[in-house]
Design a protein around this motif. Structure first.
Motif, PDB file in Angstrom:
ATOM      1  N   ILE A 103       8.965  10.022  -7.300  1.00 35.70           N
ATOM      2  CA  ILE A 103       8.000  11.185  -7.152  1.00 35.70           C
ATOM      3  C   ILE A 103       7.990  12.191  -8.124  1.00 35.70           C
ATOM      4  O   ILE A 103       9.340  13.310  -7.005  1.00 35.70           O
ATOM      5  CB  ILE A 103       7.273  11.430  -5.620  1.00 35.70           C
ATOM      6  CG1 ILE A 103       7.094  10.217  -4.876  1.00 35.70           C
ATOM      7  CG2 ILE A 103       6.019  12.044  -6.020  1.00 35.70           C
ATOM      8  CD1 ILE A 103       6.085   9.803  -5.663  1.00 35.70           C
ATOM      9  N   TYR A 134       3.937   9.195 -10.383  1.00 36.36           N
ATOM     10  CA  TYR A 134       4.673   8.005  -9.334  1.00 36.36           C
ATOM     11  C   TYR A 134       5.545   7.588 -10.690  1.00 36.36           C
ATOM     12  O   TYR A 134       4.470   7.440 -11.465  1.00 36.36           O
ATOM     13  CB  TYR A 134       3.871   6.999  -9.204  1.00 36.36           C
ATOM     14  CG  TYR A 134       4.181   5.693  -8.250  1.00 36.36           C
ATOM     15  CD1 TYR A 134       4.896   6.515  -6.238  1.00 36.36           C
ATOM     16  CD2 TYR A 134       4.872   5.089  -9.541  1.00 36.36           C
ATOM     17  CE1 TYR A 134       5.445   4.787  -5.978  1.00 36.36           C
ATOM     18  CE2 TYR A 134       5.776   3.944  -8.225  1.00 36.36           C
ATOM     19  CZ  TYR A 134       5.789   3.807  -7.172  1.00 36.36           C
ATOM     20  OH  TYR A 134       6.341   2.423  -6.488  1.00 36.36           O
ATOM     21  N   LEU A 186       1.988  -0.185  -4.480  1.00 36.06           N
ATOM     22  CA  LEU A 186       2.452   1.310  -4.537  1.00 36.06           C
ATOM     23  C   LEU A 186       1.953   2.051  -5.809  1.00 36.06           C
ATOM     24  O   LEU A 186       1.214   3.447  -4.938  1.00 36.06           O
ATOM     25  CB  LEU A 186       3.631   1.673  -4.236  1.00 36.06           C
ATOM     26  CG  LEU A 186       4.411   1.021  -2.843  1.00 36.06           C
ATOM     27  CD1 LEU A 186       6.572   1.628  -2.904  1.00 36.06           C
ATOM     28  CD2 LEU A 186       4.295   2.350  -1.800  1.00 36.06           C
ATOM     29  N   ALA A 195      -1.076   4.742  -5.031  1.00 40.91           N
ATOM     30  CA  ALA A 195      -0.467   6.227  -6.208  1.00 40.91           C
ATOM     31  C   ALA A 195      -2.089   6.841  -6.363  1.00 40.91           C
ATOM     32  O   ALA A 195      -1.682   7.458  -6.494  1.00 40.91           O
ATOM     33  CB  ALA A 195       0.882   6.550  -6.281  1.00 40.91           C
ATOM     34  N   GLN A 196      -1.831   5.554  -7.374  1.00 42.82           N
ATOM     35  CA  GLN A 196      -2.990   6.030  -8.641  1.00 42.82           C
ATOM     36  C   GLN A 196      -4.517   6.484  -7.449  1.00 42.82           C
ATOM     37  O   GLN A 196      -5.414   7.817  -7.784  1.00 42.82           O
ATOM     38  CB  GLN A 196      -3.484   4.983  -9.336  1.00 42.82           C
ATOM     39  CG  GLN A 196      -4.271   5.080 -10.515  1.00 42.82           C
ATOM     40  CD  GLN A 196      -4.723   4.210 -11.465  1.00 42.82           C
ATOM     41  OE1 GLN A 196      -3.908   2.467 -11.438  1.00 42.82           O
ATOM     42  NE2 GLN A 196      -5.705   3.465 -11.619  1.00 42.82           N
ATOM     43  N   LEU A 226      -2.809  10.554  -7.765  1.00 47.09           N
ATOM     44  CA  LEU A 226      -1.297  10.479  -8.513  1.00 47.09           C
ATOM     45  C   LEU A 226      -0.987   9.803  -9.531  1.00 47.09           C
ATOM     46  O   LEU A 226      -2.701   8.884  -9.849  1.00 47.09           O
ATOM     47  CB  LEU A 226      -0.207   9.573  -7.975  1.00 47.09           C
ATOM     48  CG  LEU A 226      -0.201  11.134  -6.834  1.00 47.09           C
ATOM     49  CD1 LEU A 226       1.219   9.435  -6.199  1.00 47.09           C
ATOM     50  CD2 LEU A 226       0.339  11.989  -6.807  1.00 47.09           C
ATOM     51  N   VAL A 239       0.071   7.844 -12.788  1.00 46.28           N
ATOM     52  CA  VAL A 239       1.941   6.833 -12.948  1.00 46.28           C
ATOM     53  C   VAL A 239       2.007   6.394 -14.253  1.00 46.28           C
ATOM     54  O   VAL A 239       2.157   6.116 -15.280  1.00 46.28           O
ATOM     55  CB  VAL A 239       0.925   5.728 -11.947  1.00 46.28           C
ATOM     56  CG1 VAL A 239       2.148   4.135 -11.791  1.00 46.28           C
ATOM     57  CG2 VAL A 239       0.785   5.112 -10.572  1.00 46.28           C
ATOM     58  N   VAL A 283       5.191  11.984   0.053  1.00 44.82           N
ATOM     59  CA  VAL A 283       4.596  11.030  -0.562  1.00 44.82           C
ATOM     60  C   VAL A 283       4.897   9.978  -0.361  1.00 44.82           C
ATOM     61  O   VAL A 283       4.000   9.040   0.151  1.00 44.82           O
ATOM     62  CB  VAL A 283       4.651  11.765  -2.167  1.00 44.82           C
ATOM     63  CG1 VAL A 283       3.929  10.426  -3.061  1.00 44.82           C
ATOM     64  CG2 VAL A 283       3.812  12.899  -2.914  1.00 44.82           C
ATOM     65  N   SER A 284       5.952   9.770  -0.204  1.00 50.51           N
ATOM     66  CA  SER A 284       6.693   8.426   0.186  1.00 50.51           C
ATOM     67  C   SER A 284       6.020   8.302   1.281  1.00 50.51           C
ATOM     68  O   SER A 284       5.894   7.070   1.505  1.00 50.51           O
ATOM     69  CB  SER A 284       7.725   8.777   0.671  1.00 50.51           C
ATOM     70  OG  SER A 284       8.927   8.809  -1.272  1.00 50.51           O
ATOM     71  N   LEU A 335       2.512   6.759   0.582  1.00 49.95           N
ATOM     72  CA  LEU A 335       2.551   5.537   0.447  1.00 49.95           C
ATOM     73  C   LEU A 335       2.650   4.440   1.348  1.00 49.95           C
ATOM     74  O   LEU A 335       2.239   3.225   1.587  1.00 49.95           O
ATOM     75  CB  LEU A 335       2.834   5.455  -0.806  1.00 49.95           C
ATOM     76  CG  LEU A 335       2.708   6.524  -2.428  1.00 49.95           C
ATOM     77  CD1 LEU A 335       3.851   6.012  -2.682  1.00 49.95           C
ATOM     78  CD2 LEU A 335       1.037   5.946  -2.762  1.00 49.95           C
TER      79      LEU A 335
END
Ligand SMILES: *Cc1c(COP(=O)(O)O)cnc(C)c1O
Length: 339
Positions: free
Chosen positions: A228, A233, A250, A254-255, A259, A261, A312-313, A316
């Motif tokens: 990240i 991502y 993921l 993320a999208q 985020l 990608v 963020v991790s 997710l």
């Protein structure tokens, strides 16, 4: 059956009551056989024993708060197994047979599917081997597909706590045009030397580099790598990494979270600029990485300075687990309920 302490389950082999098998002979898959034996009886000249005709899958069945059992993206596993079969010239499994055998193995061992709320799941191991006899180097004419299952806890004993890994250059996991993109046992045999040495040197796993130039990040041991950076991502694109279904999920989440990608070659030096890094796969879902040590240069890259996974991790991870355990709406149609 003894009382299982669900919280304390390791990630390892656990004997359950049944497994299922189908033999491929004369160009056809046979009837599904249910067995309570942990052993298989094969010819000593079977190709899986000599020439590495072996591929496997790894999946999990999750029990939700509604007590229902869920499979996650099983069609992707079935499709990937066919890719593995094509890659080492083995018989291919149709989706229907794959699904029937996986669900049968889960249902027959239903009492081993961990109850909701322990972070445990039923690990499913489909396995395809060449059983036909060959002494010259040729693909087998006969195959065995089998599925066994067992309850598992978290893959890393640290759980969702960050791990330290090691960059190596003197051992490759996969050749650029080899078999790194398929899930075959041979890749693991080739990586054992590096992973055991890493463990002995105090690391949880190896960060393998792309073998040709050794400039780009390939795989984090038996898992995909992601990072990240700000609103991005980032995950490696390479022909020698295994397309992880967890990573694919993921990327989508993320999208969904807004985020951006990026799937592209990721140079080792970029590590210095990442906010969070992690490894992902069915076994651990996400293993946050707190430290990466370059075995050759002794350069150290550090993350999660407070000792915890990055935000963020964590988001997710929670989002994916919520879908897998049925706590959150399955917008992408990833979950199959077993009735
Ligand atoms: C199985 C595997 C993964 C993870 O794939 P998932 O579909 O997410 O479980 C990653 N890398 C390698 C080398 C693997 O064998």
């Amino acid at each position: 059956m003894q009382n299982i302490e669900w919280e304390k389950l390791p990630f390892g082999y656990f004997k359950t009551d049944y497994n299922v098998r189908s033999y491929y002979r004369d160009g056809n898959w046979g009837e599904i056989e249910v067995s309570s034996s942990e052993y298989i009886n094969i010819h000593m000249a079977a190709t899986c024993l000599h020439y590495g005709q072996e591929a496997f899958e790894g999946m999990k069945a999750y029990r939700g708060s509604d007590n229902k059992i869920r499979l996650f993206r099983w069609k992707d596993n079935a499709a990937r197994m066919r890719e593995s079969s094509k890659g080492i010239l083995m018989a291919q499994m149709p989706d229907e047979l794959f699904y029937e055998m996986v669900t049968k193995a889960v249902r027959l061992n239903e009492k081993y599917v961990p109850p909701f709320g322990h972070g445990a799941a039923l690990y499913i191991r489909p396995l395809l081997i060449g059983t036909g006899v060959q002494v010259g180097v040729n693909p087998a004419k006969e195959y065995l597909f089998m599925v066994f299952v067992g309850p598992v806890g978290p893959y890393f004993k640290e759980g969702f706590n960050p791990v330290t890994i090691q960059i190596v250059r003197d051992i490759d996991r996969a050749a650029p045009l080899g078999t790194g993109h398929i899930k075959v046992g041979g890749n693991y045999a080739g990586s054992l030397r590096a992973s055991e040495r890493a463990k002995a040197e105090g690391f949880a796993a190896v960060l393998f580099l792309e073998a040709k130039e050794k400039k780009y990040i390939d795989e984090a041991g038996p898992a995909n790598f992601f990072a990240i950076k700000g609103n991005k991502y980032i995950t490696p694109k390479s022909d020698s990494i295994l397309p992880s279904i967890t990573n694919k999920s993921l990327m989508q989440l993320a999208q969904d979270m807004g985020l951006e990608v990026e799937r592209r070659p990721v140079a080792v030096e970029e590590l210095a600029g990442f906010d969070e890094v992690g490894a992902c796969g069915t076994a651990a879902i996400i293993s946050p990485i707190k430290k990466i040590v370059d075995r050759d240069t002794q350069k150290v890259y550090e993350f999660c300075k407070d000792g915890k996974a990055g935000p963020v991790s964590e988001q997710l991870y929670n989002k994916l687990q919520a879908i897998q355990y049925g706590k959150e709406e399955d917008k992408h149609g990833w979950v199959t309920l077993l009735d």
